[in-house]
Scaffold this motif. Structure first.
Motif, PDB file in Angstrom:
ATOM      1  N   GLN A 164       0.851  -1.172   0.000  1.00 17.68           N
ATOM      2  CA  GLN A 164       0.000   0.000   0.000  1.00 17.68           C
ATOM      3  C   GLN A 164       0.893   1.229   0.000  1.00 17.68           C
ATOM      4  N   THR A 170      -7.882   4.095  -2.130  1.00 15.00           N
ATOM      5  CA  THR A 170      -9.175   3.492  -1.815  1.00 15.00           C
ATOM      6  C   THR A 170      -9.308   2.091  -2.386  1.00 15.00           C
ATOM      7  N   SER A 171      -8.466   1.771  -3.372  1.00 17.90           N
ATOM      8  CA  SER A 171      -8.644   0.485  -4.052  1.00 17.90           C
ATOM      9  C   SER A 171      -7.314  -0.205  -4.305  1.00 17.90           C
ATOM     10  N   ALA A 172      -7.408  -1.503  -4.596  1.00 15.25           N
ATOM     11  CA  ALA A 172      -6.190  -2.278  -4.850  1.00 15.25           C
ATOM     12  C   ALA A 172      -6.491  -3.347  -5.895  1.00 15.25           C
ATOM     13  N   LEU A 211      -6.580  -6.501   2.891  1.00 15.76           N
ATOM     14  CA  LEU A 211      -6.912  -5.206   2.278  1.00 15.76           C
ATOM     15  C   LEU A 211      -8.129  -4.591   2.955  1.00 15.76           C
ATOM     16  N   LEU A 216      -9.395  -0.551   2.766  1.00 12.64           N
ATOM     17  CA  LEU A 216      -9.659  -0.335   1.341  1.00 12.64           C
ATOM     18  C   LEU A 216     -11.101  -0.647   0.998  1.00 12.64           C
ATOM     19  N   LYS A 217     -11.631   0.085   0.035  1.00 12.23           N
ATOM     20  CA  LYS A 217     -13.054  -0.030  -0.293  1.00 12.23           C
ATOM     21  C   LYS A 217     -13.315  -0.695  -1.639  1.00 12.23           C
ATOM     22  N   GLU A 435     -12.657   9.233  -4.798  1.00 13.12           N
ATOM     23  CA  GLU A 435     -11.222   8.960  -4.954  1.00 13.12           C
ATOM     24  C   GLU A 435     -10.363  10.161  -4.602  1.00 13.12           C
ATOM     25  N   GLY A 477     -12.407   7.403  -0.171  1.00 13.54           N
ATOM     26  CA  GLY A 477     -12.819   6.171   0.505  1.00 13.54           C
ATOM     27  C   GLY A 477     -14.248   6.232   1.017  1.00 13.54           C
TER      28      GLY A 477
END
Ligand code: SF4
Length: 509
Positions: A164, A170-172, A211, A216-217, A435, A477
């Protein structure tokens, strides 16, 4: 933590010291789908530049410090005169694994050129060599050059958890499978990424859980052929259950059986955190059996967005591409998806000017764009790749100016139709995952709706539905409800109503 540190830690061999004293290069052949592909057509100059990059990429490498190498590595090679040359296998042969070189082996040739010409390079590691990094570093420390560019038959990066880099992310992306067995005639992927192999489900679920714990969302499950996922790692699941394909679709390979399939994985991943959105890319249209469509429809946190790469609207060209479906089967699948998942957003990939494409074929692609009205599209002019079946068996016979003209026409039609499709959102309320600040205005925020369209809205205080009476400013997020007031082919604009949760938003969207 530096990504390379993470890799070495996963290998339980973290010795960071040597990296400060040696130059190193990781050939990034597994570049994540970053979602930055543009639907806009490139300029001729840019296209030429891109051609060089694509060519280099197809030769297992990338890196801005290697421009002169790129140019020399991109000199076109003479095409074999015999049309009956055998396709090379899309995976490592025993010879490769034993270190016996095939004539003209791509990675081996690159190794020589990079190590011999680039005097500053000490270590050359291919995408599947990360487990070998400790040894490579030790060799480099002793003053020798070290290289390992072999592709693995079974490497899935299962133990490399994501890094990270930004606390506000907010995302992965979560890699779930690698490689592809489809052998579309234009595609280099089976030759550069090897044959299909999937990560064990348990390892993927652990990664997604971590995550979620990090806050994370959104998670995007990644793979070259993501919905072809098949975890055969557990013996009890290697049964003889046959594989369901989309109706009217076929494969270029012998039917596979058993294993834990994509529907199972998607179900399990979506149960981890109901407030975490789940996306996946890039799928193949053949692997959308009803159980996958039903799950997307039922589960609130699986985004109602499907990428359905068509590549062409002509059955004749699709056959030359070896896509395993006709235009009719593809259109039927589109109707079936729209019936199964009302409101679904659709995107696609198209190639203009493939070998032998006639004006009539091109017009069929234009009509497919008009018929489907995709929300997003990624359009490219065909560029032949060495090693592919098309390179050996077909003729790249469409002049560059014709390819570009057809591409421009496809882009124009795509934009017109996407604008129409996106205008249907006007007046609707959309759940948007925030975002950050809009790049065009410091007073606007942007985020994405369930269909992955960018949504821009003013950064103003709003009510928080979980804390009635509380006024808040949206943060990256956060989920917010946005009433859409205008739409273009690429973005939606609107005004924000309130901050909410994914669960609570279901009543509004
Ligand atoms: S285009 Fe996609 S499905 Fe076809 S071979 Fe390439 S990666 Fe596989």
């Amino acid at each position: 933590m530096h990504p390379l540190q993470c890799v070495l830690q996963a290998q339980r061999c973290l010795r960071w010291g040597p990296l400060t004293s040696v130059s190193w290069l990781l050939l990034r052949t597994c570049r994540a789908h970053s979602g930055v592909r543009s639907s806009a057509g490139p300029s001729p100059e840019r296209r030429q530049e891109d051609g060089v990059w694509k060519d280099f990429s197809s030769r297992l490498a990338t890196g801005p410090t290697f421009q002169h190498f790129i140019r020399s590595a991109s000199v076109p090679q003479e095409k074999p005169s015999t049309p009956d040359v055998e396709d090379p296998p899309p995976y490592l042969t025993v010879d490769d694994l034993l270190g016996r070189q095939r004539k003209g082996c791509m990675a081996e040739r690159l190794k020589e050129e990079i190590l011999n010409r680039e005097k500053t390079v000490d270590i050359l590691a291919g995408p599947d060599a990360y487990r070998d990094l400790p040894r490579l570093l030790a060799v480099a420390e002793s003053g020798q050059k070290a290289a390992n560019v072999l592709l693995s038959m079974d490497e899935t990066y299962a133990d490399v958890l994501p890094v990270q880099m930004s606390p506000s992310a907010t995302s992965a992306f979560v890699s779930i499978m690698r490689g592809c067995d489809n052998m579309c005639s234009y595609c280099i992927v089976p030759f550069t990424r090897g044959r299909e192999r999937s990560r064990p489900v348990a390892s993927i679920l652990e990664e997604v859980r971590k995550l979620s714990e990090q806050g994370l969302k959104e998670v995007t499950l990644l793979g070259q052929n993501v919905n072809s996922f098949r975890d055969n790692s557990e013996v009890q699941f290697n049964n003889a259950v046959s594989t369901n394909l989309s109706r009217g679709f076929s494969t270029n390979y012998k039917a596979k059986q058993g294993g834990l399939r994509f529907a199972y994985l998607l179900d399990q991943v979506s149960r981890i955190d109901p407030e975490m959105r789940i996306r996946f890319t890039s799928p193949h249209p053949k692997d959308f059996p009803d159980e996958v469509l039903q799950l997307i429809h039922e589960r609130d946190n699986i985004c109602k967005q499907i990428h359905l790469p068509a590549q062409s609207g002509s059955s004749r060209v699709l056959e030359a591409m070896r896509r395993g479906y006709s235009r009719e089967a593809y259109v039927e699948l589109i109707h079936h998806i729209r019936e199964s998942i009302p409101g679904v957003s659709l995107s696609s990939d198209f190639i203009a000017g493939f070998c032998g494409e006639t004006e009539e074929d091109h017009l069929q692609t234009v009509s497919l764009l008009q018929e489907v009205q995709y929300n997003m599209g990624f359009l490219f002019a065909y560029s032949m790749r060495q090693k592919t079946r098309a390179y050996h068996r077909l003729k790249d016979d469409i002049p560059e100016e014709v390819k570009l003209r057809r591409l421009e026409e496809l882009i124009t039609v795509f934009r017109e139709e996407a604008t129409k499709a996106n205008k249907t959102f006007v007046g609707c309320t959309q759940l948007v995952l925030v975002e950050g600040l809009s790049k065009r205005s410091a007073t606007d925020l942007y985020g994405r709706n369930d269909g992955n369209l960018k949504v821009i809205f003013p950064d103003v205080a709003m009510e928080d539905v979980t804390n009635p009476g509380l006024r808040v400013q949206a943060q990256p997020g956060d989920y917010v409800l946005v009433k859409i007031t205008s739409a273009s082919s690429q973005t939606l604009k609107g005004h924000v109503l309130c901050r909410t949760t994914l669960k609570d938003s279901v009543a509004y969207c």
